[in-house]
Design a protein around this motif. Structure first.
Motif, PDB file in Angstrom:
ATOM      1  N   ASP A 138      55.776  36.147  52.218  1.00  0.00           N
ATOM      2  CA  ASP A 138      55.659  37.584  51.969  1.00  0.00           C
ATOM      3  C   ASP A 138      54.260  38.100  52.281  1.00  0.00           C
ATOM      4  O   ASP A 138      53.845  39.161  51.799  1.00  0.00           O
ATOM      5  CB  ASP A 138      56.018  37.898  50.514  1.00  0.00           C
ATOM      6  N   ARG A 152      58.931  33.177  42.168  1.00  0.00           N
ATOM      7  CA  ARG A 152      58.380  34.229  43.042  1.00  0.00           C
ATOM      8  C   ARG A 152      59.218  35.477  42.886  1.00  0.00           C
ATOM      9  O   ARG A 152      60.462  35.430  42.892  1.00  0.00           O
ATOM     10  CB  ARG A 152      58.418  33.764  44.504  1.00  0.00           C
ATOM     11  N   TYR A 154      60.244  38.914  44.594  1.00  0.00           N
ATOM     12  CA  TYR A 154      60.318  39.615  45.873  1.00  0.00           C
ATOM     13  C   TYR A 154      60.669  41.077  45.590  1.00  0.00           C
ATOM     14  O   TYR A 154      61.732  41.384  45.036  1.00  0.00           O
ATOM     15  CB  TYR A 154      61.350  38.972  46.787  1.00  0.00           C
ATOM     16  N   TYR A 160      62.626  36.115  54.075  1.00  0.00           N
ATOM     17  CA  TYR A 160      61.349  35.483  53.767  1.00  0.00           C
ATOM     18  C   TYR A 160      61.471  33.966  54.028  1.00  0.00           C
ATOM     19  O   TYR A 160      62.322  33.296  53.425  1.00  0.00           O
ATOM     20  CB  TYR A 160      60.966  35.729  52.308  1.00  0.00           C
TER      21      TYR A 160
END
Length: 940
Positions: A138, A152, A154, A160
């Protein structure tokens, strides 16, 4: 049998020889050895080994000083190096640890999410991992963690690419990547049926892809007909459509985690059967040359399906249809009206196709391609024919015709046929192409591998024409091009042509170039042996020549593929390749016209096997056996095989009965072989012998001893009286009778032998000649020696002035001093010697000088010199004139030497007659010095 033994054998020399040490080093491009790992091994042994054997612990062997090895599997490998010296081997082993590569994958709780949010990621690895480096795709930078798990978030939709690098405690790393998608729920749908009559039950199916661990909680169906939205938990539903119309169904999906998406189906339509159908032909009788027209109508119909009765079908919305028939006769037509796919009642109608339908076939003459024959195959009752050839020539009216067209052009030829009964007529058209094509080329000759072009002039204008080229030794078929460029890669004289095909009803036209094309250049040929073995002489046999005899070759260039050997000679000299591999041999040549060409052949050089036998030489006592060890990379064979325990083993026992040289040959699967050998010297028993074992010598004499065989080591005992106790033929001079023993041994100590030689000492005679005597000149004397009583022979030297030479007491007269030697021989043959000197009494009276001399060159009394008896040497002889001037002097010369006398001259001039004075100094033989002076006369 394959030979790969790495057993350590030690021959003759101790391990502790400091100048011979086996060792090796290894290195890799990466300081951390992770599989797969490439390592270079280099021997650093001391003492100049003659060859090497490697075992890298991974079933890989080697025989070079430096080798590169790839380890594909982790583990602890024992690498052995055997350094082979002339008569022994030394082995060293070292461990090489290949660490496991880090095998890494990425595990996620979901590989896509349907709304922006978080994803749990985990690195799955082997080994003891020290840390992880994450790239979440990202563009927010790398993240380092010590934990394999991470989260993570997003924030946006998109794809990604996540990657992670895991490093273990050894430094080995592994990487992995995974594509993460943040996107709306992917959906596809199926519906059946999509049209038909009401009431109709449609089955709607929705296929949706959801994130991992998520599921659809509801499907909300909007059927597009105003009915209530229906919610289901399954992905398909049935719905009854009861009203006529076109509908756009829609479904909305909701998942457990709140993801949603909608899908609108393609339109579906349902109706009722059309009514009030009518159908008719505008003409029920039509000429074969015309199209038939039909009309169909029905209430609510929006489609009509037509079957024209000749195998042709059509569905369209227009109420009018047209169709042209290819045959004559009655035709039955069927038509069905449709409303949103709901059929009405099928109607049928008939028409009659009458008159004529024009058709013809044609073909040209293969001899004259402008001459065509036309065969009429029209349908119907033809009452007249009209042929129009389109070239301005008169029309013809026969059923079948032939016609010759102009040389070049395209002509629309038509046939019109008429039926006089029905009044129908029809016309059929074909385009006829004629031409006088010419094949052209700008060259009369070209070099091989150069390009040339061929073109067709005055060609047929038929766009569908194809060309088959046969030019420059090449065949290029079915080309649509009217010109072509080729590279002439074949030497020769070529007749070039092109075959033009322009329709199945015409003969192909073969167009030839009006002269042959010469493709010239060097015609390169050489023979190269392949495969061959390393160190085999490579012989290249060149048989190249100019293709065109007049085009002599001016330059040849060879490259043998080893970058170090390049020649410009016609026939290369034999040579050898230095390494085993495939070599590209290139021969290039240029001829007098500048044409160049090259030829490449490949020579495969196979490796010779590795082979070394130890020891290279050895010694055995007869009856003993020796162990011979071979290090080889291929199968081996011993010769001769006698007295060997095995003829094809790498470790054998040899027990030869005599000195033998054994040969061992290693041969590869490609029949490449090398040979090594070992010489075994066998020592057999022997017996010492001597030409004589009893020798007799006189005391203080010498005897020559001698024994055999002489290829041994010898020591004599005792050493007393011997010139050298370590040689086979010493000189012996013992002080008494002695027995000498010769002790012989071979050089390796296998066998010994000895022999005695007796040296007997015989007694010596004795003699004493007595003291020296001084006697007057010209007097008689007697010599009376004293002798031992075992003397049998006497011998005096010199004997010229004695009364006898073999008597015990000779007499003599003393004219000059003389030394006599007496040799006596005993009854055992031994001899003894003694000397006595008889001196003539030394006094002035014996020193005589003449009173005058006459130097007139008559050889009588020409020289003035001293005459002596009992004198040993003249010390000084000088002459003075009356004025006291020294006019001659001589020193230190033998007495009675005329050559040292005065010749009567001084400085080359004769001296006057008269009186002169001499002075004389001389040594007696007994050592006294006497002087004398006086005068004399020179007479002329």
């Amino acid at each position: 049998m394959p030979k790969s033994s790495f057993i350590l054998y030690l021959f003759f020399l101790p391990w502790s020889v400091s100048s011979q040490t086996a060792d090796f080093s290894f290195e890799s491009s990466s300081p951390i050895l992770c599989n797969p790992s490439t390592i270079k091994f280099t021997q650093i042994s001391t003492g100049t080994p003659i060859c090497f054997v490697w075992d890298f612990g991974n079933n890989t062997k080697g025989y070079e000083e430096e080798l590169t090895v790839i380890y594909n599997t982790p583990g602890n490998y024992t690498v052995k190096l055997i350094a082979i010296y002339e008569d022994k081997t030394i082995e060293i082993s070292k461990s090489v640890v290949i660490n496991p590569a880090v095998l890494t994958t990425i595990d996620v709780d979901k590989d896509f999410i349907c709304n922006p949010g978080t994803i749990n990621l985990s690195a799955v690895t082997n080994g003891n991992i020290a840390g992880y480096t994450w790239d979440f795709g990202d563009s927010l930078g790398l993240v380092n963690t010590v934990s394999k798990d991470t989260v993570r978030n997003y924030a946006n939709y998109g794809d990604y690419l996540v990657s992670v690098t895991a490093a273990d405690i050894t430094g080995c790393i592994g990487t992995a990547s995974k594509l993460i998608k943040v996107m709306k729920l992917p959906m596809r749908s199926i519906i059946t049926p999509t049209q038909g009559c009401i009431p109709a039950r449609a089955i709607l199916t929705n296929v949706v892809t959801v994130p991992q661990n998520d599921f659809v909680t509801s499907y909300n169906w909007d059927f597009g007909d105003g009915s209530p939205v229906t919610a289901t938990t399954g992905n398909n539903v049935g719905h009854d459509y009861t009203a006529v119309g076109v509908y756009y169904p829609k479904v909305n999906v909701v998942t457990n985690e709140g993801c949603t998406n909608s899908y609108t189906y393609p339109p579906i339509a349902f109706g009722t059967p059309p009514v009030n159908e009518i159908a008719y032909a505008r003409k029920t009788i039509v000429c074969g040359s015309d199209s038939a027209y039909f009309v169909a109508k029905a209430t609510d119909a929006n489609r009509y399906g037509w079957n024209f009765g000749d195998g042709n079908f059509l569905i369209f919305a227009d109420t009018t249809a047209a169709h042209k028939y290819a045959t004559l006769g009655t035709k039955t037509i069927l038509v069905v009206p449709y409303y949103n796919g709901c059929p009405g009642i099928e109607r049928s109608l008939d028409i009659e196709v009458v008159g004529v339908i024009a058709k013809f076939n044609y073909a040209n003459s293969c001899i004259n391609k402008k001459a065509f024959s036309f065969a009429n195959n029209s349908l119907g009752n033809v009452s007249s024919y009209v042929w129009n050839f389109g070239d301005g020539s008169p029309e013809e009216s026969t059923r079948n015709v032939t016609h010759t067209f102009p040389d070049t052009g395209q002509y629309v030829t038509s046939l019109t046929v008429t039926d006089a009964v029905t009044g129908c007529s029809d016309t059929y058209f074909e385009t006829i192409y004629t031409a006088e094509p010419v094949l052209v080329n700008p060259d009369s000759s070209i070099c091989r591998n150069s390009s040339t072009s061929f073109s067709i002039l005055n060609n047929y204008t038929d766009s569908l024409a194809t060309f088959s080229w046969n030019v420059g030794g090449k065949i290029i078929d079915s080309s649509a091009e009217q010109s072509i460029m080729i590279v002439a890669d074949s030497l020769g004289i070529f007749n070039n042509f092109v075959v033009i095909k322009y329709g199945s009803q015409t003969c192909p036209d073969t167009v030839r170039l009006n002269y042959p094309l010469l493709v010239r250049g060097p015609d390169l040929k050489f023979d190269a042996p392949s495969p061959i073995c390393l160190n085999t002489t490579t012989t290249l046999t060149n048989t190249s020549k100019p293709f065109n005899a007049e085009d002599s070759i001016t330059l040849m260039y060879w490259n043998y593929g080893n970058s170090t050997s390049n020649d410009t000679i016609y026939q290369p000299l034999p040579f050898q390749y230095a390494r085993a591999r495939e070599y590209r041999v290139l021969l290039s040549a240029t001829d007098i016209t500048g044409c160049q060409d090259s030829l490449v052949q490949f020579v495969k050089v196979n490796s010779n096997p590795f082979l070394k036998v130890i020891p290279h030489s050895d010694t055995l006592c007869l009856g003993q056996a020796d162990t011979l060890v071979v290090f080889a990379s291929s199968n081996i064979l011993w010769s001769p095989s006698n007295n060997l325990s095995c003829f094809d083993c790498d470790t054998v026992r040899a027990a030869p009965s005599s000195t033998t040289q054994y040969f061992v040959t290693a041969t590869t699967e490609f029949n490449c072989s090398v040979r090594d050998s070992v010489l075994i010297k066998v020592f057999a028993p022997f017996t010492a012998s001597a030409p004589a074992t009893d020798l007799y010598i006189c005391l203080n004499a010498q005897a020559k001893l001698d024994v055999n065989p002489k290829d041994k080591i010898i020591i004599w005992t005792p050493a007393t009286g011997l010139s050298n106790p370590a040689i086979f033929n010493p000189t012996a001079a013992p002080p008494a009778t002695t027995t000498y023993t010769a002790n012989l041994a071979d050089s390796v100590g296998c066998f010994t032998s000895s022999i005695d030689i007796n040296v007997f000492i015989k007694s010596l005679p004795t003699v004493n000649a007595g003291p020296d005597k001084i006697v007057p000149y010209n007097s008689v004397y007697t010599i009376t020696p004293t002798y031992s009583n075992n003397i049998t022979q006497y011998s005096w030297t010199p004997s010229t002035l004695l009364s006898c030479n073999d008597c015990p007491t000779p007499t003599g007269t003393s004219f000059n001093s003389e030394t006599y030697t007496i040799k006596v021989t005993s009854d055992s043959g031994c001899v003894a010697f003694d000397n006595i000197t008889i001196f003539v009494e030394c006094k002035n009276a014996n020193l005589f000088m003449p009173s005058a001399f006459t130097p007139n060159n008559d050889n009588l009394n020409d020289t003035y010199y001293p005459i002596t008896r009992g004198f040993k040497a003249i010390v000084r002889f000088a002459i003075y004139n009356r004025q006291g001037k020294l006019i001659y002097e001589a020193r230190n010369f033998p007495p009675n030497s005329k050559s040292f006398g005065w010749d009567g001259n001084f400085k080359g001039e004769s001296q006057a007659a008269g009186g002169y004075v001499y002075i004389l100094e001389a040594f007696c033989e007994m050592g006294e010095k006497l002087s004398k002076k006086g005068s004399f006369l020179l007479l002329r």
